[in-house]
Design a protein around this motif. Structure first.
Motif, PDB file in Angstrom:
ATOM      1  N   ALA A 151      76.696  25.049  78.359  1.00 17.56           N
ATOM      2  CA  ALA A 151      75.495  25.884  78.391  1.00 17.56           C
ATOM      3  C   ALA A 151      75.787  27.250  79.006  1.00 17.56           C
ATOM      4  O   ALA A 151      75.305  28.283  78.518  1.00 17.56           O
ATOM      5  CB  ALA A 151      74.397  25.179  79.182  1.00 17.56           C
ATOM      6  N   ILE A 152      76.589  27.263  80.060  1.00 20.39           N
ATOM      7  CA  ILE A 152      76.953  28.532  80.701  1.00 20.39           C
ATOM      8  C   ILE A 152      77.765  29.386  79.740  1.00 20.39           C
ATOM      9  O   ILE A 152      77.563  30.596  79.630  1.00 20.39           O
ATOM     10  CB  ILE A 152      77.742  28.270  82.001  1.00 20.39           C
ATOM     11  N   ARG A 153      78.688  28.745  79.019  1.00 20.65           N
ATOM     12  CA  ARG A 153      79.476  29.477  78.025  1.00 20.65           C
ATOM     13  C   ARG A 153      78.600  30.045  76.915  1.00 20.65           C
ATOM     14  O   ARG A 153      78.741  31.208  76.529  1.00 20.65           O
ATOM     15  CB  ARG A 153      80.548  28.569  77.445  1.00 20.65           C
ATOM     16  N   ASP A 164      76.154  42.942  76.298  1.00 19.11           N
ATOM     17  CA  ASP A 164      75.903  42.970  77.742  1.00 19.11           C
ATOM     18  C   ASP A 164      77.142  42.374  78.410  1.00 19.11           C
ATOM     19  O   ASP A 164      77.144  41.225  78.856  1.00 19.11           O
ATOM     20  CB  ASP A 164      74.646  42.156  78.060  1.00 19.11           C
ATOM     21  N   TYR A 165      78.217  43.156  78.460  1.00 19.06           N
ATOM     22  CA  TYR A 165      79.513  42.626  78.853  1.00 19.06           C
ATOM     23  C   TYR A 165      79.588  42.239  80.325  1.00 19.06           C
ATOM     24  O   TYR A 165      80.362  41.350  80.698  1.00 19.06           O
ATOM     25  CB  TYR A 165      80.603  43.631  78.512  1.00 19.06           C
ATOM     26  N   THR A 166      78.791  42.879  81.165  1.00 17.92           N
ATOM     27  CA  THR A 166      78.812  42.544  82.588  1.00 17.92           C
ATOM     28  C   THR A 166      78.362  41.106  82.811  1.00 17.92           C
ATOM     29  O   THR A 166      79.050  40.320  83.479  1.00 17.92           O
ATOM     30  CB  THR A 166      77.899  43.501  83.381  1.00 17.92           C
ATOM     31  N   HIS A 167      77.207  40.734  82.245  1.00 16.89           N
ATOM     32  CA  HIS A 167      76.715  39.368  82.410  1.00 16.89           C
ATOM     33  C   HIS A 167      77.528  38.378  81.572  1.00 16.89           C
ATOM     34  O   HIS A 167      77.661  37.204  81.947  1.00 16.89           O
ATOM     35  CB  HIS A 167      75.228  39.295  82.055  1.00 16.89           C
ATOM     36  N   ALA A 168      78.063  38.850  80.454  1.00 16.62           N
ATOM     37  CA  ALA A 168      78.926  37.982  79.646  1.00 16.62           C
ATOM     38  C   ALA A 168      80.162  37.589  80.453  1.00 16.62           C
ATOM     39  O   ALA A 168      80.516  36.400  80.530  1.00 16.62           O
ATOM     40  CB  ALA A 168      79.343  38.699  78.368  1.00 16.62           C
ATOM     41  N   PHE A 169      80.793  38.552  81.066  1.00 13.95           N
ATOM     42  CA  PHE A 169      82.001  38.289  81.855  1.00 13.95           C
ATOM     43  C   PHE A 169      81.695  37.359  83.023  1.00 13.95           C
ATOM     44  O   PHE A 169      82.461  36.426  83.302  1.00 13.95           O
ATOM     45  CB  PHE A 169      82.589  39.605  82.370  1.00 13.95           C
ATOM     46  N   GLU A 170      80.581  37.605  83.678  1.00 14.25           N
ATOM     47  CA  GLU A 170      80.196  36.780  84.832  1.00 14.25           C
ATOM     48  C   GLU A 170      80.033  35.317  84.433  1.00 14.25           C
ATOM     49  O   GLU A 170      80.557  34.407  85.095  1.00 14.25           O
ATOM     50  CB  GLU A 170      78.886  37.325  85.408  1.00 14.25           C
ATOM     51  N   ASN A 171      79.330  35.069  83.333  1.00 16.30           N
ATOM     52  CA  ASN A 171      79.074  33.694  82.921  1.00 16.30           C
ATOM     53  C   ASN A 171      80.299  33.037  82.285  1.00 16.30           C
ATOM     54  O   ASN A 171      80.548  31.838  82.490  1.00 16.30           O
ATOM     55  CB  ASN A 171      77.888  33.659  81.959  1.00 16.30           C
ATOM     56  N   LEU A 172      81.054  33.787  81.516  1.00 21.41           N
ATOM     57  CA  LEU A 172      82.249  33.223  80.893  1.00 21.41           C
ATOM     58  C   LEU A 172      83.295  32.877  81.951  1.00 21.41           C
ATOM     59  O   LEU A 172      84.010  31.878  81.832  1.00 21.41           O
ATOM     60  CB  LEU A 172      82.812  34.199  79.866  1.00 21.41           C
TER      61      LEU A 172
END
Length: 307
Positions: A151-153, A164-172
């Motif tokens: 789900a996080i991925r 939205d690469y900032t939040h993408a990077f954080e969650n990935l």
């Protein structure tokens, strides 16, 4: 009587002290070739050990990297236990329980519910299906809150596609810490293109390798391309053969062209063809074939108004 290797293994490689109740030796975690009684001895012995350590560490890394995975990172459908297809259209992600099931099991579940006039439920966990996108997103967020790596991925991927690469990077990154293979692959793309992070070749390759070890066929294919571009043809071919063996069409196509151009041997080409076909055959079932035919005939939309 102990052999010379056993005797050496029972003594500190730096000071020579033997292991006993009061002295415990620990192996070098990079190569596992020698043992030390303390960090001080390990540091002092580093100049003599460095060359052999790096050589053996590289060998161990390659043994792990080039090991054929049992299947792709998708694994088996949790219902029918048949390997999931690499074709994205032939599998379904369930937001209620974060499981991925094959189209055959989804189709069989839809038919059963239609014939018995049952409420529409998840084919795996039997929760009622979401009526709206908003409800589906709420369910996904509940899975995120309990640290479900899938789900996080998926949440991170959604942010990635929105740029939205900032939040993408954080969650990935969080998904990677929880062991998610697809998150490794996406992070490799972000490091390659400098999306939300500085371009970093070393980190790109690291994430590609971790994804490949986990069975991600696209990551394995990309590693082959990387090795080929760097002139390491033998390593590239190894990667493509492993990917083709999990059923990857793109890697098999490269192997075919490589055979025609002379950098892939006849035996490797033939073995890759057989293994690729075997992997594809393993994903087939009567239920999945029925789902494919129903989709071709436009019958899916009658079963699911959201399709």
């Amino acid at each position: 009587m102990m052999s010379s290797d056993e005797a050496a293994d029972s003594c500190c490689a730096s000071c020579g002290i033997a292991e006993c109740d009061s002295t415990k030796l620990k192996k070098c975690t990079a190569c596992y070739l020698v043992r030390y009684c303390s960090v001080k001895c390990q540091r002092e012995h580093r100049p003599q050990h460095k060359k052999a350590c790096k050589k053996r560490a590289a060998e161990l890394h390659d043994e792990k990297l080039f090991r054929q995975p049992e299947s792709s990172h998708f694994g088996d459908c949790p219902i029918c236990l048949i390997p999931l297809s690499l074709d994205r259209s032939r599998r379904n992600m369930l937001n209620c329980c974060s499981n991925i099931v094959c189209d055959g099991c989804s189709y069989a579940n839809d038919l059963r519910q239609l014939e018995e006039r049952l409420e529409s439920t998840c084919p795996f966990c039997r929760q009622s299906t979401s009526d709206t996108n908003e409800e589906a997103e709420l369910r996904q967020m509940k899975r995120v809150q309990v640290n479900d790596p899938v789900a996080i991925r998926e949440f991170g991927l959604a942010r990635y596609y929105e740029q939205d690469y900032t939040h993408a990077f954080e969650n990935l990154t969080k998904a990677v810490e929880l062991g998610d293979v697809t998150a490794h692959f996406t992070l490799s793309s972000m490091y390659r293109a400098g999306q939300g992070v500085a371009e970093n070749k070393k980190k790109e390759i690291y994430h590609l390798e971790q994804a490949s070890i986990g069975g991600h066929f696209k990551a394995r294919h990309n590693l082959g391309v990387e090795e080929f571009q760097n002139g390491r043809i033998d390593r590239a071919v190894k990667h493509w053969i492993i990917a083709a063996t999990t059923g990857d069409d793109a890697s098999l196509d490269v192997i075919k062209r490589g055979y025609g151009q002379g950098f892939v041997g006849k035996e490797d080409y033939a073995a890759a063809l057989r293994a690729h076909q075997a992997a594809v055959n393993e994903t087939k079932s009567p239920q999945r074939e029925a789902a494919r035919v129903a989709e071709q005939n436009g019958e899916m939309s009658a079963l699911d108004p959201w399709k």
